[in-house]
Design an enzyme around this catalytic site. Structure first.
Site, PDB file in Angstrom:
ATOM      1  CE  LYS A  19      -2.300  -0.997   3.681  1.00  0.00           C
ATOM      2  NZ  LYS A  19      -1.473  -2.202   4.188  1.00  0.00           N
ATOM      3  NE  ARG A  32       8.503  -5.058   4.865  1.00  0.00           N
ATOM      4  CZ  ARG A  32       7.279  -4.879   5.052  1.00  0.00           C
ATOM      5  NH1 ARG A  32       6.668  -4.225   3.817  1.00  0.00           N
ATOM      6  NH2 ARG A  32       6.655  -4.553   6.258  1.00  0.00           N
ATOM      7  NE  ARG A  40       7.745  -3.059  10.322  1.00  0.00           N
ATOM      8  CZ  ARG A  40       6.377  -2.772  10.348  1.00  0.00           C
ATOM      9  NH1 ARG A  40       5.774  -1.966   9.359  1.00  0.00           N
ATOM     10  NH2 ARG A  40       5.576  -3.043  11.318  1.00  0.00           N
ATOM     11  NE  ARG A  46       3.242  -6.684  11.150  1.00  0.00           N
ATOM     12  CZ  ARG A  46       4.273  -6.290  10.251  1.00  0.00           C
ATOM     13  NH1 ARG A  46       5.315  -7.018  10.454  1.00  0.00           N
ATOM     14  NH2 ARG A  46       4.095  -5.472   8.965  1.00  0.00           N
TER      15      ARG A  46
END
Length: 215
Positions: free
Chosen positions: A13, A126, A161, A172
């Site tokens: 997003k 990532r 992260r 999540r």
């Protein structure tokens, strides 16, 4: 146009919102960014946000709606992208009332569909440019060998992260499906929902979104 981007963590997003900002002069309204900006602003609303966050409490829907209301009053002909809000049916109703109050319309809701297993594989690989936030992937878009970000051109640190691991991601994703997935039915019933393949290439997803927005 004013749109909502829906999709689980890691669906892309943020990447797609940044492209719309750059190409269509839209304004991205990210809940996290707005809260951080407000906390440091020194305004009455900002001090309220800072106090809530300092106490470790959850920011109420009323506060988030108040921040969005302030942003909507700005002059922006390109429209707004709601990223990270609404997350619940109650927030969706609140946003609809706010848009009506401000004389604005919500034009489209874009759901970025993903396969959970592929999404976990993508996210655990990532990393992000610490300077500009450009996202890289060990398999599909590796960090440049010279250490320079292809977006900002700077030699910088590329970070991961702490919660980009399989167990955290599953937690999540479960939270997303419990809280946010009912919105898919909500906006489908309102004939506003448009689904795109969130696991396509960045360019392919951009093309599908452009089709939804009229080219």
């Amino acid at each position: 146009m004013n749109i909502i981007l829906l999709g689980p963590p890691g669906a892309g997003k943020g990447t797609q919102a940044r492209h719309l900002v750059e190409t269509r002069n839209m304004v991205q309204l990210s809940t996290g960014d707005m809260l951080r900006e407000a906390k440091d602003s020194g305004t009455e609303m900002g001090n309220m946000v800072a106090g809530v966050m300092a106490r470790g409490e959850l920011v109420t829907d009323e506060i988030v709606i108040g921040l969005i209301r302030e942003k909507l009053k700005g002059d922006n002909k390109g429209g707004f992208i709601f990223d990270g809000f609404p997350r619940t049916l109650e927030q969706a109703d609140a946003l609809e009332r706010l848009m009506q109050d401000e004389g604005k319309t919500l034009d489209a809701v874009i759901e970025m569909r993903v396969d959970d297993e592929a999404l976990v594989e993508r996210i655990t690989a990532r990393s992000t440019c610490a300077g500009c936030g450009e996202v890289y992937n060990d398999k599909t878009k590796p960090v440049p060998a010279d250490g320079k970000c292809t977006n900002c051109g700077k030699k910088t640190e590329f970070t991961r992260r702490a919660d980009d691991n399989e167990e955290s991601l599953k937690t999540r994703l479960m939270a997303y499906y419990k809280q946010t997935s009912p919105l898919i039915g909500y906006y489908y019933a309102k004939k506003m929902l448009n689904s795109v393949n969130g696991l396509g290439t960045v360019e392919a997803v951009q093309g599908e979104i452009a089709g939804v927005l009229g080219g």
